[in-house]
Design a protein around this motif. Structure first.
Motif, PDB file in Angstrom:
ATOM      1  N   ARG A  41      50.592  25.497  29.126  1.00 46.57           N
ATOM      2  CA  ARG A  41      50.706  24.322  28.652  1.00 46.57           C
ATOM      3  C   ARG A  41      49.957  23.937  29.694  1.00 46.57           C
ATOM      4  NH1 ARG A  41      56.477  23.534  27.786  1.00 46.57           N
ATOM      5  NH2 ARG A  41      56.455  22.382  30.117  1.00 46.57           N
ATOM      6  N   PHE A  42      49.218  24.159  30.922  1.00 50.31           N
ATOM      7  CA  PHE A  42      48.743  24.017  32.008  1.00 50.31           C
ATOM      8  C   PHE A  42      47.849  24.763  32.453  1.00 50.31           C
ATOM      9  CE2 PHE A  42      52.538  22.197  32.940  1.00 50.31           C
ATOM     10  CZ  PHE A  42      52.742  20.995  32.923  1.00 50.31           C
ATOM     11  N   GLY A  43      47.110  25.396  31.159  1.00 52.40           N
ATOM     12  CA  GLY A  43      45.509  26.331  31.402  1.00 52.40           C
ATOM     13  C   GLY A  43      45.950  27.594  32.739  1.00 52.40           C
ATOM     14  N   TRP A  44      47.710  27.912  32.311  1.00 51.36           N
ATOM     15  CA  TRP A  44      47.630  29.253  32.593  1.00 51.36           C
ATOM     16  C   TRP A  44      48.734  30.227  31.399  1.00 51.36           C
ATOM     17  CZ3 TRP A  44      45.892  30.706  38.083  1.00 51.36           C
ATOM     18  CH2 TRP A  44      46.012  29.382  38.547  1.00 51.36           C
ATOM     19  N   LYS A  45      48.936  31.853  32.298  1.00 51.72           N
ATOM     20  CA  LYS A  45      49.136  32.530  31.552  1.00 51.72           C
ATOM     21  C   LYS A  45      49.609  33.753  32.657  1.00 51.72           C
ATOM     22  CE  LYS A  45      45.329  35.748  30.347  1.00 51.72           C
ATOM     23  NZ  LYS A  45      44.310  36.368  29.135  1.00 51.72           N
ATOM     24  N   LEU A  46      50.953  34.269  32.039  1.00 53.49           N
ATOM     25  CA  LEU A  46      51.425  35.052  32.309  1.00 53.49           C
ATOM     26  C   LEU A  46      51.666  36.950  32.711  1.00 53.49           C
ATOM     27  CD1 LEU A  46      54.562  34.526  34.760  1.00 53.49           C
ATOM     28  CD2 LEU A  46      55.973  35.257  32.683  1.00 53.49           C
ATOM     29  N   VAL A  47      50.985  37.303  33.155  1.00 55.54           N
ATOM     30  CA  VAL A  47      50.537  38.914  32.916  1.00 55.54           C
ATOM     31  C   VAL A  47      51.201  39.473  34.319  1.00 55.54           C
ATOM     32  CG1 VAL A  47      48.524  40.395  32.750  1.00 55.54           C
ATOM     33  CG2 VAL A  47      48.115  38.069  32.080  1.00 55.54           C
ATOM     34  N   ASP A  48      51.695  40.256  34.252  1.00 56.80           N
ATOM     35  CA  ASP A  48      52.961  41.401  34.690  1.00 56.80           C
ATOM     36  C   ASP A  48      53.377  40.515  35.999  1.00 56.80           C
ATOM     37  OD1 ASP A  48      51.769  43.487  33.611  1.00 56.80           O
ATOM     38  OD2 ASP A  48      49.923  43.750  34.786  1.00 56.80           O
TER      39      ASP A  48
END
Length: 273
Positions: A99-106
């Motif tokens: 929602r705030f322009g980030w993604k979770l990677v590892d």
């Protein structure tokens, strides 16, 4: 896209409050290497004694984050520690981050607008490691360090090409020249690939010239940022949006080199990055 990791942390407050007990929250703080001893005075107590609430604990944690030399890095460490303790929260944290322009990677937050989806699958372990270091440092707010890492990845690729194709000493050339000369050795590979799409020789020429031009221009961007925004050569106060452009440029160049040099395309000089 402007991204502020602090907004993600604020939005995760209900997740921390609901998903972790009072003591588990302190354990997360300790696992993130924050000074948990500064929260020692906050204790839960059985009624009728008045103890600290979770809200007060989280307020104090926000204070710890704000006092850190690199608050963004502290937040990254907190999120990683949360996921280590409660892996089932990954989807909830990921949804919040997006929602705030980030993604979770590892277990780490990366900006959504990074051009990194499957971008490193063709790279060697060394180049993959350098790119992931660039993405990690960016997420931690170490923008000059991120710039240094992406430049190192490109250095690794061009140094290899200079050696394999006997192009001389890469350090004798400017950064843009190094990239352009390295990419030029792939002309037969690219012309062959373009020829699979069209048998118009003039169009193949135009495709090659324009692609080579795109690489050359991206190399100029990289060279300028290397001079002005890496922790080796330049300053550390470069706006993060500009560093994202540089990382995208570097990923584009490296992928353009590695994706067209597999053994089934260039048997004599197949590159093994």
């Amino acid at each position: 896209m402007k991204t502020d990791i602090k907004k993600v942390w604020r939005a995760l407050r209900p997740t921390v409050k609901d998903g972790f007990t009072f003591n588990e929250t302190k354990d997360v703080v300790a696992a993130a290497a924050l000074p948990v001893e500064e929260l020692a005075h906050l204790q839960q107590k059985s009624l009728p004694a008045k103890g600290a609430s979770k809200g007060e604990l989280l307020d104090a944690l926000d204070g710890l984050i704000s006092k850190e030399p690199n608050p963004d890095k502290a937040i990254q460490y907190l999120i990683a520690a949360m996921l280590e303790q409660k892996s089932h929260l990954e989807a909830r944290i990921s949804d919040c981050a997006q929602r705030f322009g980030w993604k979770l990677v590892d277990g780490q937050l990366w900006p959504l607008d990074f051009q990194v989806d499957d971008a490193v699958q063709d790279f060697s372990a060394e180049v993959k490691g350098l790119l992931r270091t660039a993405y990690r440092r960016f997420g931690e707010g170490d923008y000059s360090g991120a710039m240094t890492a992406i430049c190192s990845g490109l250095d690794t690729v061009t140094n290899y090409l200079y050696t394999v194709h006997d192009l001389g000493n890469p350090h004798d050339d400017s950064y843009q020249q190094r990239v352009s000369r390295s990419f030029a050795v792939l002309e037969p590979v690219y012309r062959d690939r373009f020829g699979q799409m069209t048998d118009d020789g003039n169009e193949v020429n135009r495709l090659w010239q324009n692609y080579r031009g795109a690489i050359n221009q991206a190399a100029y961007v990289m060279g300028s940022f290397r001079r002005n925004a890496s922790d080796v050569h330049g300053v550390s106060a470069c706006p993060p949006e500009l560093i994202r452009h540089a990382i995208d440029s570097g990923t584009f160049i490296i992928r353009s080199i590695t994706s067209e040099t597999s053994g089934n395309v260039q048997q004599d000089d197949a590159l093994d990055f």
